[in-house]
Every structure is written in structure tokens, then in C-alpha cells.
Design a protein around this motif. Structure first.
Motif, mmCIF file in Angstrom:
data_model
loop_
_atom_site.group_PDB
_atom_site.id
_atom_site.type_symbol
_atom_site.label_atom_id
_atom_site.label_comp_id
_atom_site.label_asym_id
_atom_site.label_seq_id
_atom_site.Cartn_x
_atom_site.Cartn_y
_atom_site.Cartn_z
ATOM 1 N N PRO A 1 0.869 -1.058 -0.091
ATOM 2 C CA PRO A 1 0.029 -0.185 0.089
ATOM 3 C C PRO A 1 0.862 1.103 0.037
ATOM 4 O O PRO A 1 1.792 1.306 0.425
ATOM 5 C CB PRO A 1 -0.986 -0.059 1.389
ATOM 6 C CG PRO A 1 0.160 -1.207 2.127
ATOM 7 C CD PRO A 1 0.916 -1.744 1.344
ATOM 8 N N THR A 2 0.387 2.397 -0.430
ATOM 9 C CA THR A 2 1.082 3.594 -0.693
ATOM 10 C C THR A 2 0.584 4.462 0.864
ATOM 11 O O THR A 2 -0.638 4.450 1.056
ATOM 12 C CB THR A 2 0.701 4.595 -1.543
ATOM 13 O OG1 THR A 2 0.836 3.676 -2.902
ATOM 14 C CG2 THR A 2 1.318 5.824 -1.642
ATOM 15 N N ILE A 3 1.532 4.898 1.279
ATOM 16 C CA ILE A 3 1.246 5.630 2.803
ATOM 17 C C ILE A 3 1.907 6.854 2.879
ATOM 18 O O ILE A 3 3.140 6.718 2.578
ATOM 19 C CB ILE A 3 2.114 4.641 3.821
ATOM 20 C CG1 ILE A 3 1.045 3.393 4.034
ATOM 21 C CG2 ILE A 3 1.727 5.663 5.187
ATOM 22 C CD1 ILE A 3 1.636 2.317 4.784
ATOM 23 N N ASN A 4 1.087 7.649 3.025
ATOM 24 C CA ASN A 4 1.701 9.203 2.870
ATOM 25 C C ASN A 4 1.751 9.604 4.602
ATOM 26 O O ASN A 4 0.775 9.686 5.009
ATOM 27 C CB ASN A 4 0.791 10.071 2.234
ATOM 28 C CG ASN A 4 0.882 9.707 0.680
ATOM 29 O OD1 ASN A 4 1.942 9.477 0.099
ATOM 30 N ND2 ASN A 4 -0.223 9.589 0.076
ATOM 31 N N VAL A 5 2.787 10.229 4.899
ATOM 32 C CA VAL A 5 2.947 10.764 6.030
ATOM 33 C C VAL A 5 3.414 12.322 5.865
ATOM 34 O O VAL A 5 4.505 12.507 5.456
ATOM 35 C CB VAL A 5 4.027 9.994 6.867
ATOM 36 C CG1 VAL A 5 4.235 10.617 8.487
ATOM 37 C CG2 VAL A 5 3.584 8.420 7.014
ATOM 38 N N THR A 6 2.655 13.083 6.841
ATOM 39 C CA THR A 6 2.938 14.342 6.882
ATOM 40 C C THR A 6 3.141 14.870 8.191
ATOM 41 O O THR A 6 2.301 14.555 9.075
ATOM 42 C CB THR A 6 1.747 15.370 6.044
ATOM 43 O OG1 THR A 6 1.675 15.076 4.780
ATOM 44 C CG2 THR A 6 2.205 16.766 6.211
ATOM 45 N N SER A 7 4.331 15.787 8.357
ATOM 46 C CA SER A 7 4.404 16.207 9.795
ATOM 47 C C SER A 7 4.835 17.688 9.616
ATOM 48 O O SER A 7 5.623 18.355 8.789
ATOM 49 C CB SER A 7 5.688 15.618 10.320
ATOM 50 O OG SER A 7 6.100 16.324 11.667
ATOM 51 N N ASN A 8 3.804 18.765 10.098
ATOM 52 C CA ASN A 8 3.851 19.968 10.146
ATOM 53 C C ASN A 8 4.605 20.459 11.560
ATOM 54 O O ASN A 8 3.672 20.268 12.642
ATOM 55 C CB ASN A 8 2.567 20.728 9.718
ATOM 56 C CG ASN A 8 2.256 20.491 8.466
ATOM 57 O OD1 ASN A 8 3.081 20.456 7.453
ATOM 58 N ND2 ASN A 8 1.030 19.666 8.306
ATOM 59 N N THR B 1 8.013 10.612 13.341
ATOM 60 C CA THR B 1 6.808 10.353 12.210
ATOM 61 C C THR B 1 7.205 9.499 11.226
ATOM 62 O O THR B 1 8.170 9.652 10.490
ATOM 63 C CB THR B 1 6.712 11.749 11.488
ATOM 64 O OG1 THR B 1 6.518 13.040 12.312
ATOM 65 C CG2 THR B 1 5.608 11.944 10.455
ATOM 66 N N ALA B 2 6.389 8.348 11.432
ATOM 67 C CA ALA B 2 6.799 7.010 10.360
ATOM 68 C C ALA B 2 5.511 6.171 10.280
ATOM 69 O O ALA B 2 4.646 6.446 11.200
ATOM 70 C CB ALA B 2 7.918 6.244 10.831
ATOM 71 N N HIS B 3 5.576 5.242 9.419
ATOM 72 C CA HIS B 3 4.322 4.294 9.547
ATOM 73 C C HIS B 3 4.581 3.105 10.335
ATOM 74 O O HIS B 3 3.932 3.032 11.402
ATOM 75 C CB HIS B 3 4.308 3.668 8.187
ATOM 76 C CG HIS B 3 3.314 2.546 7.958
ATOM 77 N ND1 HIS B 3 3.615 1.428 7.819
ATOM 78 C CD2 HIS B 3 1.699 2.680 7.802
ATOM 79 C CE1 HIS B 3 2.541 0.575 7.987
ATOM 80 N NE2 HIS B 3 1.387 1.467 7.999
ATOM 81 N N THR B 4 5.924 2.789 10.402
ATOM 82 C CA THR B 4 5.950 1.539 11.338
ATOM 83 C C THR B 4 7.598 1.705 11.786
ATOM 84 O O THR B 4 8.318 1.985 10.943
ATOM 85 C CB THR B 4 5.889 0.243 10.653
ATOM 86 O OG1 THR B 4 4.609 0.188 10.143
ATOM 87 C CG2 THR B 4 6.343 -1.083 11.678
ATOM 88 N N VAL B 5 8.006 1.787 13.278
ATOM 89 C CA VAL B 5 9.280 1.922 13.463
ATOM 90 C C VAL B 5 9.423 0.576 14.613
ATOM 91 O O VAL B 5 8.643 0.327 15.395
ATOM 92 C CB VAL B 5 9.170 3.152 14.348
ATOM 93 C CG1 VAL B 5 10.474 3.349 15.168
ATOM 94 C CG2 VAL B 5 9.087 4.435 13.863
ATOM 95 N N HIS B 6 10.551 0.043 14.165
ATOM 96 C CA HIS B 6 10.961 -1.312 15.145
ATOM 97 C C HIS B 6 12.252 -0.770 15.750
ATOM 98 O O HIS B 6 13.358 -0.664 15.179
ATOM 99 C CB HIS B 6 11.216 -2.396 13.875
ATOM 100 C CG HIS B 6 10.052 -2.809 13.359
ATOM 101 N ND1 HIS B 6 8.909 -3.572 13.909
ATOM 102 C CD2 HIS B 6 9.670 -2.515 11.993
ATOM 103 C CE1 HIS B 6 8.150 -3.843 12.931
ATOM 104 N NE2 HIS B 6 8.532 -3.212 11.802
ATOM 105 N N ILE B 7 12.456 -0.639 17.029
ATOM 106 C CA ILE B 7 13.466 -0.385 17.565
ATOM 107 C C ILE B 7 13.867 -1.463 18.551
ATOM 108 O O ILE B 7 12.984 -1.747 19.498
ATOM 109 C CB ILE B 7 13.171 0.880 18.559
ATOM 110 C CG1 ILE B 7 12.910 2.225 17.682
ATOM 111 C CG2 ILE B 7 14.417 1.296 19.445
ATOM 112 C CD1 ILE B 7 12.506 3.255 18.444
#
Length: 134
Positions: free
Chosen positions: A9-16, A23-29
Motif C-alpha cells: 500500500p502507498t502510505i503518505n505521512v505528513t508532519s507540520n 513520524t513514520a508508518h512503522t518503527v522497529h526499535i
């Protein structure tokens, strides 16, 4: 573009005016490895869990890896025709802390799924054996 990329899927992320955080779709730490059942473990469960007993599967409360592994055990036991309590693993706080998996056979059969031991983390698989307590 490969076939794999076309199915994503196309995922658009915007941070203002973001002043912190991620700011991310999925973060693995520091993602922990996930245990999985092998044929040896499935055979051991079939041998050691009596079919005439209702089975309760407990997972360490609030621990995602334990719950995922307990869910795998639950689904296997259900597919194998066992009578199971509930619709999935039940949360449990083990005191003292439980490492690995333990089978208890009393009025009903209970499978306790604790945290991964250090050797499990290195192997990223289920424990070599499942402890059985009568």
C-alpha cells in the motif's frame, strides 16, 4: 518495480511543525525475536497434554512475544481437536517470573507461556523442551 513493491500500500505521512517524536508508518526499535513452534514441540504437546482434559493456555500479561507464541500454541491445540478454555490465550502474571513454557496437569491441563530465556533469544526459536509439572 518488482511484484512485491506493486502489492504494497502507498502510505503518505505528513508532519507540520513537529518538535519531537518520530513520524513514520512503522518503527522497529530493538525488535525482539519471536519464538515459533517446531515439529518437536508439536509432538511433545500431543504426547504430554491429555485429550480428555480441558486445556487453558496462559500468556505472560502485557508481553507481546509471549502472547504471540501462546496464540500459536492455542491455534495448534485447537486444530488438533483439544477442548480449549476461552477464545485465545489468557493473560497471567507469573510470580516468580516464568522463563520458557511449562505444562501443568491438574483438574485441567494448563500451558504456561513465560518470557523467552536468553538461550531462546539467541536461537530465536521455542525452547528445546517444554517442562512438565504434574
Amino acid at each position: 518495480m518488482t511484484n512485491d513493491q506493486t502489492n504494497r500500500p502507498t502510505i503518505n505521512v505528513t508532519s507540520n511543525y513537529q518538535t519531537g517524536g518520530i513520524t513514520a508508518h512503522t518503527v522497529h526499535i530493538n525488535s525482539a525475536p519471536q519464538r515459533t513452534m517446531g515439529a518437536e514441540h508439536r509432538n511433545q504437546l500431543i504426547r504430554e497434554v491429555p485429550r480428555e482434559k480441558e486445556v487453558v493456555i496462559w500468556a505472560t500479561s502485557g508481553h507481546e512475544e509471549s502472547h504471540n507464541f501462546a496464540s500459536e500454541i492455542f491455534n495448534f491445540m485447537k486444530a488438533s481437536g483439544y477442548s480449549l478454555y476461552g477464545e485465545g490465550p489468557m493473560p497471567q502474571m507469573f510470580i516468580p517470573q516464568l522463563l520458557g513454557v511449562r505444562i501443568r496437569v491438574e483438574k485441567r491441563a494448563e500451558i504456561d507461556v513465560g518470557l523467552m530465556s536468553e538461550s531462546d533469544k539467541r536461537a530465536a526459536t521455542a525452547p528445546t523442551g517444554i517442562k512438565m509439572t504434574l
